[in-house]
Scaffold this active site. Structure first.
Site, PDB file in Angstrom:
ATOM      1  N   SER A  42     -15.480 -51.515   5.494  1.00 36.38           N
ATOM      2  CA  SER A  42     -16.658 -50.832   6.048  1.00 36.38           C
ATOM      3  C   SER A  42     -17.487 -50.097   5.001  1.00 36.38           C
ATOM      4  CB  SER A  42     -16.235 -49.838   7.137  1.00 36.38           C
ATOM      5  OG  SER A  42     -15.510 -48.756   6.590  1.00 36.38           O
ATOM      6  N   LYS A 119     -16.278 -42.528   5.388  1.00 38.49           N
ATOM      7  CA  LYS A 119     -17.650 -42.997   5.593  1.00 38.49           C
ATOM      8  C   LYS A 119     -18.582 -42.146   4.726  1.00 38.49           C
ATOM      9  CE  LYS A 119     -16.345 -45.659   9.103  1.00 38.49           C
ATOM     10  NZ  LYS A 119     -16.307 -47.140   9.006  1.00 38.49           N
TER      11      LYS A 119
END
EC number: 3.4.21.89
Length: 278
Positions: A42, A119
Site C-alpha cells: 500500500s 500510511k
C-alpha cells in the site's frame, strides 16, 4: 552437593539474565523505537513489501498505543497494547505529545482492529479532504501532481504472504513486468513523494471528508491499492485516526528483503539498507 548448588545457581543466573534482557528490550521498544516489517504494497514505491524499519516513538510523545502488541498467530500469542495499557485509553491525549506534520509516514493503531498500520499523513484536524479524479484536494485546493514516468516491478509472489502486485498494463504473466503510472505529489507544506496509479476506480472520486478535531486523515502512496482513511472503518478502511492512536514516525529503512523469508540472502535489497524515508 556443592556441584549441585553451583549448577542450580548457574541456571538461576541464566534465567535472570534472560529476564533482564527481555525487560530492557521491552522498555526500549516501548519508549524509543519499535520494529516494523512492511507486509503489503500500500505504500509503494516509498516502502516495499519486505522493508524492515524502526519507528521513532519519541516523535509524537506517548499514549496507550505506545505499548507494544505481541501477536504471533502461529503459536496463539495475542498480547494487545489495549490489554497492557488500556487504562490510558479514552482521553485522546499523549504524554510529552508532539504534533505530526503533513506528509509524515506514520505507524498508527487501527481504531477498531488494533492492528498496526503505516500510511502517509494527508489531512490535519479541521481540514476538508476530497479526492477528485485521483487528485487530492485539501481545503478546496488541488494538491499538485507532476508525471514522473512509470514504476516497474516483476510479476511474482511478494513477501511471506505471497502477494501479487496489481498492474496498470493489464494481465501480466509470471515473470513479466508490472507497470504502474508514477507522479510526484507535493503537499502545501512542501513535502514531496511519489504516488502510484493503476487505473480509474471508486476511491479516485470521493465526497468531502471533514477531519474532526484531534484526528488525522491518512492515505497510502500506492493509491489504488490502499485501505486507508477514504474508507470508513466499517467498510474495511481506517477512517479518521485519533491522536492517541499514533505510534510513531517512520524515518529510515534499516533492512530490506524481496523474498518469502528474510533468510533468503540472495533476495536482500542492499540498495535499500539504511535508506531515508520521505
Amino acid at each position: 552437593m556443592a556441584k549441585t548448588e553451583t549448577t542450580g545457581n548457574a541456571i538461576v543466573e541464566t534465567i535472570k539474565t534472560v529476564v533482564y534482557a527481555l525487560l530492557i528490550a521491552g522498555v526500549f521498544r516501548t519508549l524509543f523505537f519499535q520494529p516494523f516489517w512492511i507486509p503489503s504494497g500500500s505504500m509503494k514505491q516509498t516502502l516495499l513489501i519486505g522493508d524492515f524499519l524502526f519507528v521513532n516513538k519519541m516523535a509524537y510523545g506517548y499514549s496507550y498505543a505506545s505499548c507494544p502488541s505481541v501477536i504471533i498467530p502461529s503459536v496463539g500469542l495475542n498480547i494487545d497494547a489495549q490489554k497492557l495499557c488500556g487504562m490510558f485509553d479514552g482521553d485522546n491525549t499523549r504524554f510529552w505529545g508532539g504534533d505530526p506534520e503533513r506528509g509524515d509516514v506514520v505507524v498508527f493503531r487501527h481504531p477498531t482492529t488494533g492492528r498496526d498500520y503505516i500510511k502517509r499523513l494527508i489531512g490535519l484536524p479541521g481540514d476538508k479532504i476530497q479526492v477528485s479524479d485521483g487528485v487530492v484536494q485539501i481545503n478546496g485546493e488541488a494538491v499538485p501532481q507532476v508525471a514522473d514516468g512509470d514504476f516497474e516491478e516483476v510479476m511474482e509472489l511478494q513477501g511471506p504472504q505471497g502477494l501479487r502486485p496489481r498492474c496498470a498494463n493489464g494481465a501480466v504473466g509470471e515473470g513479466g513486468i508490472c507497470i504502474k503510472e508514477r507522479a510526484i505529489e507535493t503537499l502545501p507544506n512542501g513535502a514531496s513523494y511519489a504516488v502510484l496509479n493503476i487505473g480509474p476506480q471508486a476511491s479516485d472520486r470521493t465526497g468531502i471528508y471533514t477531519v474532526p478535531e484531534g484526528h488525522y486523515f491518512f492515505m497510502g502512496d500506492n493509491r489504488d491499492n490502499s485501505a486507508d482513511s477514504r474508507l470508513a472503518q466499517t467498510a474495511g478502511g481506517v477512517g479518521f485516526v485519533p491522536y492517541e492512536n499514533l505510534i510513531g514516525r517512520a524515518d529510515r529503512i534499516v533492512f530490506s528483503s524481496g523474498g518469502r523469508s528474510m533468510l533468503f540472502f540472495w533476495t536482500w535489497r542492499s540498495d535499500r539498507f539504511f535508506k531515508g524515508i520521505k
